[in-house]
Design a protein around this motif. Sequence first.
Motif, PDB file in Angstrom:
ATOM      1  N   ILE A  69       0.829  -1.211   0.000  1.00  0.00           N
ATOM      2  CA  ILE A  69       0.000   0.000   0.000  1.00  0.00           C
ATOM      3  C   ILE A  69       0.860   1.257   0.000  1.00  0.00           C
ATOM      4  CG2 ILE A  69      -1.960  -1.083   1.170  1.00  0.00           C
ATOM      5  CD1 ILE A  69      -0.754   0.662   3.686  1.00  0.00           C
ATOM      6  N   ASP A  70       2.173   1.117  -0.202  1.00  0.00           N
ATOM      7  CA  ASP A  70       3.027   2.295  -0.150  1.00  0.00           C
ATOM      8  C   ASP A  70       2.765   3.253  -1.295  1.00  0.00           C
ATOM      9  OD1 ASP A  70       5.385   1.352  -2.271  1.00  0.00           O
ATOM     10  OD2 ASP A  70       4.593  -0.288  -1.070  1.00  0.00           O
ATOM     11  N   GLN A  71       2.019   2.807  -2.323  1.00  0.00           N
ATOM     12  CA  GLN A  71       1.633   3.689  -3.414  1.00  0.00           C
ATOM     13  C   GLN A  71       0.454   4.570  -3.023  1.00  0.00           C
ATOM     14  OE1 GLN A  71       1.059   0.541  -3.143  1.00  0.00           O
ATOM     15  NE2 GLN A  71      -0.891  -0.079  -4.008  1.00  0.00           N
ATOM     16  N   PHE A  72      -0.171   4.292  -1.866  1.00  0.00           N
ATOM     17  CA  PHE A  72      -1.288   5.099  -1.371  1.00  0.00           C
ATOM     18  C   PHE A  72      -0.752   6.246  -0.513  1.00  0.00           C
ATOM     19  CE2 PHE A  72      -4.626   1.394  -1.186  1.00  0.00           C
ATOM     20  CZ  PHE A  72      -4.552   1.281  -2.563  1.00  0.00           C
ATOM     21  N   ASP A  73      -1.380   7.409  -0.623  1.00  0.00           N
ATOM     22  CA  ASP A  73      -1.106   8.520   0.276  1.00  0.00           C
ATOM     23  C   ASP A  73      -2.083   8.408   1.436  1.00  0.00           C
ATOM     24  OD1 ASP A  73      -0.619  10.851   1.622  1.00  0.00           O
ATOM     25  OD2 ASP A  73      -1.205  12.196  -0.006  1.00  0.00           O
ATOM     26  N   LEU A  74      -1.636   7.761   2.523  1.00  0.00           N
ATOM     27  CA  LEU A  74      -2.538   7.496   3.642  1.00  0.00           C
ATOM     28  C   LEU A  74      -3.085   8.782   4.249  1.00  0.00           C
ATOM     29  CD1 LEU A  74      -0.743   4.549   5.485  1.00  0.00           C
ATOM     30  CD2 LEU A  74      -2.438   4.467   3.651  1.00  0.00           C
ATOM     31  N   THR A 187      24.488 -12.647   9.412  1.00  0.00           N
ATOM     32  CA  THR A 187      23.733 -12.992   8.197  1.00  0.00           C
ATOM     33  C   THR A 187      24.640 -12.977   6.970  1.00  0.00           C
ATOM     34  OG1 THR A 187      21.602 -12.188   9.026  1.00  0.00           O
ATOM     35  CG2 THR A 187      21.899 -12.209   6.649  1.00  0.00           C
ATOM     36  N   ASP A 188      24.707 -14.114   6.269  1.00  0.00           N
ATOM     37  CA  ASP A 188      25.499 -14.203   5.036  1.00  0.00           C
ATOM     38  C   ASP A 188      24.674 -13.825   3.801  1.00  0.00           C
ATOM     39  OD1 ASP A 188      27.807 -15.295   6.393  1.00  0.00           O
ATOM     40  OD2 ASP A 188      26.672 -17.165   6.561  1.00  0.00           O
ATOM     41  N   ILE A 189      23.391 -14.175   3.800  1.00  0.00           N
ATOM     42  CA  ILE A 189      22.485 -13.801   2.709  1.00  0.00           C
ATOM     43  C   ILE A 189      21.304 -13.088   3.348  1.00  0.00           C
ATOM     44  CG2 ILE A 189      21.047 -14.573   0.797  1.00  0.00           C
ATOM     45  CD1 ILE A 189      22.759 -17.080   0.595  1.00  0.00           C
ATOM     46  N   LEU A 190      21.164 -11.808   3.054  1.00  0.00           N
ATOM     47  CA  LEU A 190      20.098 -11.004   3.646  1.00  0.00           C
ATOM     48  C   LEU A 190      18.926 -10.926   2.672  1.00  0.00           C
ATOM     49  CD1 LEU A 190      19.170  -9.116   5.956  1.00  0.00           C
ATOM     50  CD2 LEU A 190      20.179  -7.222   4.640  1.00  0.00           C
ATOM     51  N   VAL A 191      17.746 -11.335   3.133  1.00  0.00           N
ATOM     52  CA  VAL A 191      16.524 -11.293   2.329  1.00  0.00           C
ATOM     53  C   VAL A 191      15.622 -10.212   2.902  1.00  0.00           C
ATOM     54  CG1 VAL A 191      14.502 -12.579   1.531  1.00  0.00           C
ATOM     55  CG2 VAL A 191      16.699 -13.763   1.843  1.00  0.00           C
ATOM     56  N   CYS A 192      15.333  -9.186   2.102  1.00  0.00           N
ATOM     57  CA  CYS A 192      14.488  -8.093   2.570  1.00  0.00           C
ATOM     58  C   CYS A 192      13.047  -8.321   2.135  1.00  0.00           C
ATOM     59  CB  CYS A 192      14.972  -6.747   2.044  1.00  0.00           C
ATOM     60  SG  CYS A 192      13.931  -5.362   2.598  1.00  0.00           S
ATOM     61  N   LEU A 193      12.153  -8.481   3.113  1.00  0.00           N
ATOM     62  CA  LEU A 193      10.718  -8.615   2.861  1.00  0.00           C
ATOM     63  C   LEU A 193       9.946  -7.649   3.757  1.00  0.00           C
ATOM     64  CD1 LEU A 193      10.367 -12.505   2.606  1.00  0.00           C
ATOM     65  CD2 LEU A 193      10.062 -10.853   0.770  1.00  0.00           C
ATOM     66  N   LEU A 194      10.556  -6.539   4.086  1.00  0.00           N
ATOM     67  CA  LEU A 194       9.927  -5.554   4.954  1.00  0.00           C
ATOM     68  C   LEU A 194       8.820  -4.797   4.233  1.00  0.00           C
ATOM     69  CD1 LEU A 194      13.137  -4.009   6.535  1.00  0.00           C
ATOM     70  CD2 LEU A 194      11.425  -5.358   7.764  1.00  0.00           C
ATOM     71  N   PRO A 195       7.818  -4.344   4.961  1.00  0.00           N
ATOM     72  CA  PRO A 195       6.889  -3.362   4.390  1.00  0.00           C
ATOM     73  C   PRO A 195       7.607  -2.018   4.297  1.00  0.00           C
ATOM     74  CG  PRO A 195       6.405  -3.694   6.702  1.00  0.00           C
ATOM     75  CD  PRO A 195       7.482  -4.694   6.352  1.00  0.00           C
ATOM     76  N   LEU A 196       7.153  -1.149   3.414  1.00  0.00           N
ATOM     77  CA  LEU A 196       7.763   0.175   3.294  1.00  0.00           C
ATOM     78  C   LEU A 196       7.035   1.149   4.209  1.00  0.00           C
ATOM     79  CD1 LEU A 196       9.837   1.991   1.903  1.00  0.00           C
ATOM     80  CD2 LEU A 196       8.103   2.503   0.178  1.00  0.00           C
ATOM     81  N   THR A 197       7.757   1.684   5.169  1.00  0.00           N
ATOM     82  CA  THR A 197       7.231   2.692   6.082  1.00  0.00           C
ATOM     83  C   THR A 197       8.267   3.807   6.201  1.00  0.00           C
ATOM     84  OG1 THR A 197       8.230   1.706   8.059  1.00  0.00           O
ATOM     85  CG2 THR A 197       6.051   0.867   7.394  1.00  0.00           C
ATOM     86  N   GLU A 198       7.934   4.847   6.947  1.00  0.00           N
ATOM     87  CA  GLU A 198       8.909   5.914   7.165  1.00  0.00           C
ATOM     88  C   GLU A 198      10.162   5.377   7.852  1.00  0.00           C
ATOM     89  OE1 GLU A 198       7.174   9.106   9.311  1.00  0.00           O
ATOM     90  OE2 GLU A 198       5.683   9.579   7.764  1.00  0.00           O
ATOM     91  N   GLN A 199       9.970   4.363   8.704  1.00  0.00           N
ATOM     92  CA  GLN A 199      11.102   3.808   9.442  1.00  0.00           C
ATOM     93  C   GLN A 199      11.975   2.891   8.592  1.00  0.00           C
ATOM     94  OE1 GLN A 199       7.831   3.759  10.690  1.00  0.00           O
ATOM     95  NE2 GLN A 199       8.309   5.641  11.821  1.00  0.00           N
ATOM     96  N   THR A 200      11.389   2.244   7.585  1.00  0.00           N
ATOM     97  CA  THR A 200      12.167   1.272   6.806  1.00  0.00           C
ATOM     98  C   THR A 200      12.702   1.831   5.493  1.00  0.00           C
ATOM     99  OG1 THR A 200      10.205   0.365   5.679  1.00  0.00           O
ATOM    100  CG2 THR A 200      10.831  -0.628   7.785  1.00  0.00           C
ATOM    101  N   ALA A 201      12.236   3.004   5.068  1.00  0.00           N
ATOM    102  CA  ALA A 201      12.757   3.602   3.834  1.00  0.00           C
ATOM    103  C   ALA A 201      14.255   3.852   3.993  1.00  0.00           C
ATOM    104  CB  ALA A 201      12.022   4.905   3.525  1.00  0.00           C
ATOM    105  N   GLY A 202      15.044   3.371   3.026  1.00  0.00           N
ATOM    106  CA  GLY A 202      16.485   3.567   3.064  1.00  0.00           C
ATOM    107  C   GLY A 202      17.226   2.702   4.055  1.00  0.00           C
ATOM    108  N   ILE A 203      16.573   1.656   4.563  1.00  0.00           N
ATOM    109  CA  ILE A 203      17.211   0.811   5.586  1.00  0.00           C
ATOM    110  C   ILE A 203      18.375  -0.001   5.025  1.00  0.00           C
ATOM    111  CG2 ILE A 203      15.668  -1.184   5.255  1.00  0.00           C
ATOM    112  CD1 ILE A 203      15.702  -1.504   8.334  1.00  0.00           C
ATOM    113  N   LEU A 204      18.327  -0.321   3.733  1.00  0.00           N
ATOM    114  CA  LEU A 204      19.423  -1.059   3.092  1.00  0.00           C
ATOM    115  C   LEU A 204      20.446  -0.032   2.602  1.00  0.00           C
ATOM    116  CD1 LEU A 204      17.303  -3.656   1.063  1.00  0.00           C
ATOM    117  CD2 LEU A 204      18.363  -3.955   3.320  1.00  0.00           C
ATOM    118  N   ASN A 205      21.311   0.366   3.506  1.00  0.00           N
ATOM    119  CA  ASN A 205      22.225   1.462   3.212  1.00  0.00           C
ATOM    120  C   ASN A 205      23.666   1.096   3.574  1.00  0.00           C
ATOM    121  OD1 ASN A 205      22.435   1.693   6.033  1.00  0.00           O
ATOM    122  ND2 ASN A 205      20.766   3.183   6.122  1.00  0.00           N
TER     123      ASN A 205
END
Length: 308
Positions: A69-74, A187-205
Motif C-alpha cells: 500500500i506504499d503507493q497510497f497517500d494514507l 547474516t550471510d544472505i540477507l533477504v528483505c521482505l519488509l513493508p515500506l514505512t517511514e522507518q524502513t525507507a532507506g534501511i538497506l544502506n
Amino acid sequence: MSFVIKSTAERAQVWQQQFARHLPDIPFRVWPDIGDPAEVEYLAAWVPPDNLVERFPNLKILFSVGAGIDQFDLAAIPPHIQIVRMIETSLTEGMVAYVQFAVRAIQRDMLRYVSQQRTHVWQAHSVRAASAFRVGVMGLGQLGVPVACVLRDMGYVTQGWARSAREIDGVRCFAGEAEQAEFIASTDILVCLLPLTEQTAGILNRDLFARLPRGASLVQCGRGRHLVTDDLIAALDEGQLSAAILDVTDPEPLPADHPLWDRPDVLITPHIASATPTESGGMAIVNNIRRYLNGETPVGLVNRKMGY
C-alpha cells in the motif's frame, strides 16, 4: 452501493464475471465509467484517483490490487475509509518460490556462471553446502514467515528479524532495534521482505552493509525505496557485498542507462517475485466484501499506525 475497479482491462473482465456470479446485487463499474459517485462504496486500484473523498463521498473500503500500500497517500484517505491490501495464497507461493530460487542461486554461485557464459568461459567452482550459509529474513509477516520456514527446510541456517518478537520453530528470531545489529552481523544472505514505512525507507544502506559479514549477499524483494542504490554499488565495488538479486528498484522501471544493469554481480528482475493471479485476486475481493457486509474484519485490513 457499487464497486469500481481502476486497473487493467483483463482484470476488470474476470472480476466482473466473478461479481456477477457471487455478488450479483452489487453493481460492478470499470474506471472511468463510475456511474453515480455517491453510490460507490468499494474501490479497487493500484493507484487511486486524486481527490478520493470528493469523488466518492460514501466510499467505505479502498482495496489495493497488490500486497503493498506504499503507493497510497494514507494522509489523503480519511480514517473512516478502511484500507485493505491483497492477501491470498498465490502471493505467498510466488514469493516463497522466488526467494528459494534467489538464495539457491547465490549459494551455487550462479551469477558467476552467467558472467562466465557471456565471456565463453568454462570453469567450475567449489560448492558450499546450504548449511554453510546463514540466511536472514528481514520482515516476518505474511510473506516472511513462510519464506523463513522453507529456507529452514532447505537446510540453511535461518534467522529472522522483525519489529516485534516472533517465535518460529527452527528459526532464530530477533526483534526491534536492540537486536538488529546482532542479526545483521550473523547474516550471510540477507533477504528483505519488509513493508515500506517511514522507518524502513532507506534501511538497506551503507551502514547496514558495513555490518554484514564481508562477502555477504542481498536478496531484495521488499520495495525499491528500501535500498540506497549508490550504497549498494559502493559495497559491491569494495567487496563488502559479493552479489545482489533485486526484484524491486527505485525508480521502476530502472532507467536503461542505469549502472546496475551491466554489473555481473547483480541480477535484476522486473518486480515479478509475487504477483496476484487475476482469478484468485478477484475472489479475495469478493470474500472480503462478504466479510464486511457480515460485520467481520476484512483479511488484509491495514493498521494505519504501523503503515501495513
